[in-house]
Design an enzyme around this catalytic site. Structure first.
Site, short mmCIF file in Angstrom:
data_model
loop_
_atom_site.label_atom_id
_atom_site.label_comp_id
_atom_site.label_asym_id
_atom_site.label_seq_id
_atom_site.Cartn_x
_atom_site.Cartn_y
_atom_site.Cartn_z
CG HIS A 43 -1.67 1.14 1.39
ND1 HIS A 43 -1.45 2.11 2.32
CD2 HIS A 43 -3.03 1.45 0.61
CE1 HIS A 43 -2.31 3.13 2.12
NE2 HIS A 43 -3.17 2.76 1.36
CG HIS A 85 -3.06 9.26 -0.69
ND1 HIS A 85 -3.93 10.29 -0.09
CD2 HIS A 85 -3.79 8.24 -0.40
CE1 HIS A 85 -5.07 9.67 0.34
NE2 HIS A 85 -5.03 8.39 0.12
O1 G3P Z 1 -7.06 2.07 -2.64
C1 G3P Z 1 -6.94 1.36 -1.47
C2 G3P Z 1 -6.66 2.13 -0.34
O2 G3P Z 1 -5.49 2.72 -0.64
C3 G3P Z 1 -7.57 3.31 -0.45
O3 G3P Z 1 -7.17 4.36 0.63
O4 G3P Z 1 -6.56 6.56 0.98
O5 G3P Z 1 -4.90 4.81 0.97
O6 G3P Z 1 -5.87 5.57 -1.12
P1 G3P Z 1 -6.12 5.42 0.22
CA CA Z 2 -4.86 4.07 -2.85
#
Ligand code: G3P
Ligand code: CA
Length: 320
Positions: A43, A85
Site C-alpha cells: 500500500h 496520494h
Molecule cells: O486504494 C486502497 C486504499 O489505498 C484506499 O485508501 O486513501 O490509502 O488511497 P487510500
Molecule cells: Ca490507494
C-alpha cells in the site's frame, strides 16, 4: 479452485501479456470453500518503512514479497501522471519550503499547479509519526514505478503486478486515459482502482477494475450487482468487513473478489490488539487480498496460517 482475483489476473494478462497464463502461480486449495490464499498489496509501497509513494518504498514492498504494488496517481500541470496520494503536495512534500508563494487561496499547494520539472525539486516527507525520519526521496512519475516493477520482474523471475488508483478523476479530466497510456508500454499484470464509480465504469479498457467502497450501502445486494457490471473486485475498508463478514460471501456470489484496506502494524483497527488478530479476522472472513503498509508482516502472518499466496512467476517456473 479459481478465485476471483485469479480471474482478474487472467483478464489483465489477455490484454497485456498473453504469455503470462503459462507462468501464473497455481491457486492453492481453497480454505473452507473460500479464497485459496491471501494476496498482499504493498500500500503506497512498503509505506510503513519508507515514505509513501517513493521508488524505494515500492522496491522494498516488492522485495518483501508483495504480489502487487500500489501507486495512487494524480496529474501535474503538464499532464504527467505521478505517484501521489493527495491532489495536494503539502502533506507529503516540502513544497511549502521550496515554493512558498505557490499556494492557492485555501493555503494548499496543488499538484495541478506545478510542472513535473518543478516537482523534481521537491523532497518527500514522512507524514506519520514514528516512521522514516529523512527527506531523501522525490516524487516519481508513474512510468518510473512501472519501470521498477517490470524491471524487477525481469531480474527476479517473479510476476508482480501494479495496482494504480485514479485519485479524484472528477477534478482531473483525462487522468484515466493518462494512466492507460502509461500502462500500454508495459508487460505487467494490472488492476485499476478508484473510489469514483462513474469514472471507473466509464473507463474504456479491457483491464480489470476494482471499485473502492466508501459506504455500507454499496455492499448491499443492489450495490454489488451494479459494481459487478464493470468490476472484478471491491476494495472495502477492513472495519466494514469486521462489522459484517457476510459481505465477502455476497461479493463472491457475484464473482467479485474482496480486497481489504488497509492493515497497518502501527495503527490497528479499533477493537484489535495485534496485527495478527486483524489478519486472522480477514482470513476467517475469506477476503482475497489486503492492502498493507507492512507487507512483510502480513505475509508472515498469512503464511503462519498456510494462506500466503506464492508470488506468480515468469516462464512457468514453480513459485518459491
Ligand atoms: O486504494 C486502497 C486504499 O489505498 C484506499 O485508501 O486513501 O490509502 O488511497 P487510500
Ligand atoms: Ca490507494
Amino acid at each position: 479452485m479459481t478465485t476471483p482475483l485469479r480471474i482478474a489476473l487472467a483478464a489483465a494478462t489477455v490484454v497485456l501479456a498473453p504469455a503470462f497464463t503459462a507462468g501464473q502461480t497455481a491457486a492453492p486449495a481453497a480454505r473452507d470453500g473460500r479464497s485459496a490464499c491471501l494476496e498482499v498489496i504493498a500500500h503506497r509501497g512498503a509505506s510503513g518503512y519508507l515514505p509513501e509513494h517513493t521508488l524505494p518504498a515500492y522496491a522494498l514492498g516488492y522485495g518483501q514479497g508483495a504480489g502487487w504494488i500500489e501507486p495512487d496517481v494524480v496529474l501535474t500541470a503538464d499532464r504527467v501522471a505521478i505517484a501521489l496520494h493527495d491532489v495536494t503536495l503539502d502533506r507529503t512534500t516540502d513544497v511549502a519550503e521550496r515554493y512558498p508563494d505557490r499556494a492557492r487561496e485555501d493555503g494548499r499547494y496543488y499538484a495541478a499547479d506545478f510542472t513535473f520539472a518543478e516537482l523534481e525539486r521537491l523532497r518527500v516527507v514522512e507524514s506519520r509519526p514514528g516512521r522514516f525520519p529523512h527527506t531523501t526521496f522525490r516524487v516519481p512519475r508513474l512510468t518510473e514505478v512501472l519501470d521498477l516493477v517490470e524491471g524487477l520482474n525481469r531480474t527476479t523471475g517473479r510476476r508482480a503486478g501494479v495496482y494504480p488508483e485514479l485519485k479524484s478523476p472528477d477534478i482531473q479530466p483525462g487522468l484515466g486515459d493518462a494512466v492507460l497510456d502509461a500502462l500500454a508500454g508495459y508487460d505487467l499484470p494490472v488492476l485499476i482502482q478508484s473510489f469514483d464509480a462513474n469514472a471507473l465504469a466509464a473507463l474504456v479498457t479491457d483491464l480489470p477494475r476494482v471499485q473502492l467502497i466508501t459506504s455500507p450501502a454499496q455492499l448491499e445486494p443492489a450495490g454489488l450487482d451494479a459494481i459487478a457490471g464493470y468490476a472484478v473486485a471491491i476494495g472495502a475498508p477492513t472495519i466494514l468487513i469486521y462489522r459484517d463478514p457476510a459481505i465477502v460471501a455476497r461479493a463472491h456470489e457475484r464473482d467479485l473478489a474482496v480486497h481489504a484496506y488497509t492493515l497497518r502494524a502501527d495503527q490497528l483497527a479499533p477493537g484489535f490488539d495485534s496485527l495478527a488478530a486483524e489478519v486472522e479476522a480477514l482470513l476467517a472472513a475469506g477476503v482475497d487480498a489486503v492492502f498493507t503498509d507492512h507487507p512483510d508482516q502480513v505475509l508472515a502472518l498469512a503464511a503462519a496460517h498456510g494462506a500466503a499466496c506464492s508470488p506468480a512467476s515468469e516462464a512457468g517456473a514453480e513459485p518459491r
